[in-house]
Design a protein around this motif. Structure first.
Motif, PDB file in Angstrom:
ATOM      1  N   GLU A  62      35.605  46.082  37.787  1.00 56.88           N
ATOM      2  CA  GLU A  62      36.835  45.655  37.197  1.00 56.88           C
ATOM      3  C   GLU A  62      38.033  46.545  37.091  1.00 56.88           C
ATOM      4  N   THR A  63      37.847  47.653  37.281  1.00 55.07           N
ATOM      5  CA  THR A  63      39.137  48.516  37.205  1.00 55.07           C
ATOM      6  C   THR A  63      39.929  48.540  38.619  1.00 55.07           C
ATOM      7  N   HIS A  64      39.035  48.185  39.681  1.00 55.65           N
ATOM      8  CA  HIS A  64      39.736  48.179  40.990  1.00 55.65           C
ATOM      9  C   HIS A  64      40.845  46.995  41.216  1.00 55.65           C
ATOM     10  N   VAL A  65      42.048  47.761  41.515  1.00 55.51           N
ATOM     11  CA  VAL A  65      43.230  46.325  41.466  1.00 55.51           C
ATOM     12  C   VAL A  65      43.058  45.812  43.004  1.00 55.51           C
ATOM     13  N   GLY A  66      42.739  44.379  42.944  1.00 47.39           N
ATOM     14  CA  GLY A  66      42.378  43.555  44.026  1.00 47.39           C
ATOM     15  C   GLY A  66      43.702  43.554  45.033  1.00 47.39           C
ATOM     16  N   ALA A  67      43.535  43.237  46.235  1.00 46.92           N
ATOM     17  CA  ALA A  67      44.736  42.963  46.988  1.00 46.92           C
ATOM     18  C   ALA A  67      45.685  41.889  46.587  1.00 46.92           C
ATOM     19  N   SER A  68      45.148  40.967  45.841  1.00 47.16           N
ATOM     20  CA  SER A  68      46.301  39.883  45.408  1.00 47.16           C
ATOM     21  C   SER A  68      47.079  40.262  44.188  1.00 47.16           C
TER      22      SER A  68
END
Lengths: 114, 524
Positions: A62-68
């Motif tokens: 959840e902490t990883h900022v996604g590409a979108s």
């Protein structure tokens, strides 16, 4: 002939060796700055945990900022452009052929046929 | 003895070796996976060595002529031909040798990467046979001096490429992508064939040198020019005829995508060969030069701007491939636009062309590398969706390193190879039209931004639970990526040597239409 020659572009020059030397110097400075920092941090202590206003930290996924979530500002600023260009990429083969025929017509004119 | 035979027949062997290899692969495949892989490695390595032998000969002694079926293969005008080159002739000049050299190299790397990449898949013998046929198509296109022969190899290139795109099937999506590619390629092929027929009707010959010598640039020649340029530019993936590239590149197996980039560059070679060698100064080179420049600028900007919002890593990279093709079109287009002005050609036109041609090989290296890293990630995670990836830098360190090298190179960051060719393009194109150069630089910045996103999405962040079992890819895949990464670095550190050794002669060969004609018709 020098081992690493200067690339002549006709207007300027580029020597990779000089750049590499500059890079090594920059990395050395970065390392020196880093080495002046704390060598260790307390492990397992409360201070090592992320603090989110008293809430439990979310999982790693959840902490990883996604590409979108990146560059939305860029695409939003160019909304007018994207609203026109994205639909052109329809995935429909006949649309592709239409563009192809359009360019062919243009080249026929440019080549001086008409 | 063998060496002499090999050297004297290098142009024929360049095609015969991979063709024999392709047809024998299903048979050898029956002996098992390891013998088949060794066979493929042997064939691709032999093809590469043959192209190197040919390149050495071309760069040391000049263009190599190979007449099929003639007693003396080095003579185009044989005694029983009535003074006209009636047989199929391969005319390998510095540009052709350059293209053949790096195409055969990337073919070898793509094969090595493929050894472990499809261990759960069936039909591997057919896969490798098609890969070798794709190599045959590319090599034939860049070496032949015969227009109909060019069409035949273009078809081999297209059919083998389409079949390979469909290889994974993927619930029909890959097949759909392949169908689009096959349809558009056939359309382009038909236009090329029709143009060849028009030129044959006009000049009673299929030989490029003969037609170039007799070129009148009349009505039918102009129609043929339009058909050839449009068909080949579409096959090269130039905007606004690029729509097939994201569909095709994203659905093909990654090693094939890396090689399809080279297949597209063979068509780009066709555009350049038609404009410079077949028509040369007879065409309205300023108009056609600007047409190529505009295609280049559109490709650069539309490609990169469409890449930024993509969520599929291979689709994103496919749009970048379109964008990078724009640089090549821009550089060589500027050269064509000033072809008739010796002062401008000498001042910046040749450098622009050298930059464009240098970018072709650089692109083959770093874009091939990037597609292979995407393949490595798909191999381990089973997804190409950037929103689902993350934290792989913990477990795939080598892949991450190779990705960073490829990403920095494509963005034109020194000291990698992309920077060297882009610098040549920026500075020379600036002298022609500063605005074009500025656009090219802005596109590079956007490219960097796009790859920062990809790097963050795939490799950064904490280790993720769902990828806890992910580890580095097998050695052959790492080796294939490592070779391309090494070359990406080396070509950036020694750019002038490469320009002096292969790029300048290639640009010179394109510009020097007279030498191409004379090498076939005599008078050198």
């Amino acid at each position: 002939m020098a081992l690493i020659e200067t690339l002549d572009t006709g207007f300027g020059a580029w020597n990779p060796l000089l750049w590499l030397v500059a890079l090594v110097v920059a990395l050395l400075i970065a390392w020196l700055i880093r080495s002046r920092g704390e060598s260790a941090r307390p492990s397992g202590a409360e201070s090592a945990k992320p603090y989110l206003s008293g809430n439990d930290a979310p999982s790693a996924e959840e902490t990883h900022v996604g590409a979108s979530n990146l560059y939305w500002g860029f695409t939003d600023a160019l909304k007018g452009y994207y609203d026109r260009v994205v639909p052109i990429h329809s995935g429909i083969l006949t649309d592709y052929v239409l563009w192809f025929i359009g360019v062919l017509a243009l080249v026929i004119i440019m080549a001086g046929v008409l | 003895m063998i060496w002499e035979f090999w050297s004297a027949n290098a142009p024929a062997l360049l095609l015969a070796i991979p063709m024999l290899g392709a047809f024998a692969t299903p048979l050898i495949g029956r002996m098992g996976k390891t013998p088949r892989n060794l066979w493929i490695l042997l064939i691709t390595a032999l093809t590469f060595v043959t192209s190197a032998v040919l390149a050495v000969e071309v760069y040391t002694t000049g263009p190599v002529i190979y007449t099929f079926g003639a007693a003396a293969s080095s003579a185009a005008l044989v005694s029983d031909s009535g003074g006209i080159p009636v047989r199929i002739i391969f005319n390998v000049d510095a540009m052709s040798a350059f293209m053949a050299l790096f195409a055969s190299f990337v073919g070898m790397v793509a094969a090595v990467f493929s050894f472990p990449s499809g261990k759960m898949e069936s039909g591997r013998d057919g896969y490798f046979a098609l890969l070798l046929l794709l190599l045959v198509g590319i090599l034939g296109m860049v070496c032949t001096g015969d227009l109909f022969n060019f069409f035949v190899f273009l078809e081999i290139n297209s059919l083998a490429g389409a079949a390979l795109v469909a290889y994974r099937i993927d619930k029909g999506v890959a097949v759909e992508a392949a169908l689009k590619y096959a349809f558009l390629s056939t359309l382009a092929g038909l236009l090329v064939l029709y143009a060849v027929a028009l030129l044959y009707g006009q000049y009673d010959s299929l030989n490029i040198a003969v037609i170039a010598e007799r070129m009148q640039f009349g009505f039918l020649d102009k129609v043929a020019l339009a058909l050839l340029l449009t068909g080949l530019a579409m096959k090269a993936g130039a905007v606004p005829m690029h729509f097939w590239t994201p569909d095709t590149y994203s659905m093909a197996p990654s090693a094939i995508t890396a090689f399809l980039v080279v297949a597209s560059q063979a068509s780009l070679y066709g555009v350049f060969r038609v404009a410079f060698t077949l028509y040369g100064l007879t065409l309205n080179y300023v108009t056609i030069g600007w047409f190529i420049i505009i295609l280049g600028v559109l490709s650069m900007f539309v490609g990169v701007s469409m890449a930024i919002p993509q969520k599929d890593v291979k689709r994103l990279m496919a749009y970048h491939a379109v964008s990078q093709t724009g640089y090549m079109l821009l550089g060589v287009g500027v050269g064509l636009a000033v072809l008739g002005d010796p002062v401008m050609l000498e001042s910046f036109g040749l450098t622009a062309m050298e930059g464009g041609i240098f970018h072709i090989v650089n692109h083959a290296m770093y874009k091939g590398l990037l597609f292979l890293t995407a393949g490595a990630i798909f191999y381990q995670t089973g997804t190409r969706n950037l929103n689902k990836l993350g934290g792989l830098g913990h477990s795939m360190k080598w892949t991450m390193l190779f990705f960073v090298i490829g990403a920095l190179a494509i963005a034109g960051i020194p000291p990698f190879n992309g920077f060297a060719s882009k610098l040549m393009i920026y500075e020379s194109v600036f002298a022609f039209n500063p605005l074009l150069s500025i656009i090219a630089m802005v596109v590079s910045i956007l490219t960097l931004a796009s790859f920062v996103k990809v790097f963050h999405a795939i490799f950064m962040g904490p280790r993720q639970e769902r990828y806890a079992e992910v580890k580095e890819v097998p050695v052959p895949m790492l080796a294939a990526m490592g070779i391309l990464a090494l070359l990406t670095v080396l070509m950036g550190i020694f750019p002038q040597q490469i320009v002096d050794l292969v790029i300048s002669p290639a640009a010179g060969a394109l510009v020097d239409q007279g030498s191409y004609i004379a090498s076939v018709m005599g008078g050198l």
